[in-house]
Write a protein that holds these residues in place. Structure first.
Motif, mmCIF file in Angstrom:
data_model
loop_
_atom_site.group_PDB
_atom_site.id
_atom_site.type_symbol
_atom_site.label_atom_id
_atom_site.label_comp_id
_atom_site.label_asym_id
_atom_site.label_seq_id
_atom_site.Cartn_x
_atom_site.Cartn_y
_atom_site.Cartn_z
ATOM 1 N N UNK A 194 0.832 -1.210 0.000
ATOM 2 C CA UNK A 194 0.000 0.000 0.000
ATOM 3 C C UNK A 194 0.865 1.259 0.000
ATOM 4 N N UNK A 195 1.913 1.273 0.823
ATOM 5 C CA UNK A 195 2.764 2.453 0.927
ATOM 6 C C UNK A 195 3.633 2.637 -0.315
ATOM 7 N N UNK A 196 4.044 1.539 -0.932
ATOM 8 C CA UNK A 196 4.773 1.671 -2.200
ATOM 9 C C UNK A 196 3.874 2.296 -3.256
ATOM 10 N N UNK A 197 2.598 1.931 -3.224
ATOM 11 C CA UNK A 197 1.638 2.487 -4.188
ATOM 12 C C UNK A 197 1.450 3.980 -3.970
ATOM 13 N N UNK A 198 1.371 4.423 -2.720
ATOM 14 C CA UNK A 198 1.046 5.819 -2.437
ATOM 15 C C UNK A 198 2.272 6.701 -2.237
ATOM 16 N N UNK A 240 8.893 4.059 4.789
ATOM 17 C CA UNK A 240 9.745 3.924 5.974
ATOM 18 C C UNK A 240 9.268 2.760 6.824
ATOM 19 N N UNK A 241 10.177 2.207 7.628
ATOM 20 C CA UNK A 241 9.808 1.149 8.567
ATOM 21 C C UNK A 241 8.739 1.666 9.534
ATOM 22 N N UNK A 259 16.403 -3.800 7.731
ATOM 23 C CA UNK A 259 16.492 -2.616 6.881
ATOM 24 C C UNK A 259 15.273 -2.532 5.974
ATOM 25 N N UNK A 260 15.043 -1.360 5.425
ATOM 26 C CA UNK A 260 13.929 -1.194 4.486
ATOM 27 C C UNK A 260 14.076 -2.103 3.270
ATOM 28 N N UNK A 261 15.252 -2.178 2.640
ATOM 29 C CA UNK A 261 15.358 -3.072 1.472
ATOM 30 C C UNK A 261 15.038 -4.526 1.799
#
Length: 200
Positions: A26-30, A37-38, A58-60
């Motif tokens: 969802x956050x990648x979409x928006x 962020x974590x 980590x985020x990745x």
């Protein structure tokens, strides 16, 4: 404990893993990869931030695990009985996969692979899966007698799927069905085909 990066990708993870992965998508979409962020994932998923860091430091690593979870099922490999039709269907399915849903988000994220080893490994896994699909198609074509000489499956996969990834990750230009047909016919012209197998 299972290694953090592989935990949720293999179907295991913390309680609330499904909500975590959904929050990431969802956050990648928006927000896009840069804005994710974590902390934002913790708020959206209602899972404690320390739990996220315990599994994905980590985020990745969190994003890579999410895509391994979201696209764990292999795309079906076409089996039409014809090498050309199989390759055309394969190119079209890969283009559709990278143009919508988790596949499109993965293409967006993979533009950042140069900055992180975990994302680079994810890209290698996806490309390896695609190459395996091409090898399956050519193996069937050899069995049917459509291919009469040796073919470098890895090189063919690069030539066939490279333009699909280029369109999805770099130029963001959709690959039309006519583009897919033209791409396959161009490549078939360089393969050792039986006389009746060429482009139609």
């Amino acid at each position: 404990m299972t290694a953090p990066g592989a935990a949720a990708g293999g179907g295991r993870g913390p309680r609330g893993a499904a909500a975590i992965h959904a929050a990431v998508l969802d956050l990648l979409e928006t927000e896009g990869y840069a804005g994710l962020t974590i902390e934002g994932v913790a708020r959206r998923s209602r899972v404690n931030k320390t739990t996220l860091y315990r599994w994905w430091p980590s985020k990745p690593s969190l994003v890579a695990a999410t895509f391994r979870h979201a696209i764990a099922r292999d795309l079906p490999v076409p089996d039409t009985g014809s090498l050309r039709a199989d390759l055309v269907a394969l190119v079209r399915s890969k283009a559709a996969f990278l143009g919508d849903g988790p596949g499109r988000l993965a293409a967006d994220v993979l533009a950042h692979t140069g900055a992180d080893d975990e994302l680079a490994r994810l890209a290698d896994e996806l490309l390896g899966q695609h190459c395996a699909h091409v090898a399956e198609v050519t193996a069937r074509a050899r069995t049917r007698g459509e291919l009469t000489g040796p073919v470098d499956d890895l090189l063919l996969a690069d030539l066939l799927l490279g333009p699909v990834w280029l369109r999805a990750v770099v130029t963001r230009r959709p690959l039309s069905t006519s583009d897919a047909d033209a791409l396959v016919d161009t490549l078939l012209a360089g393969l050792p085909l039986a006389p009746s197998t060429g482009p139609t």
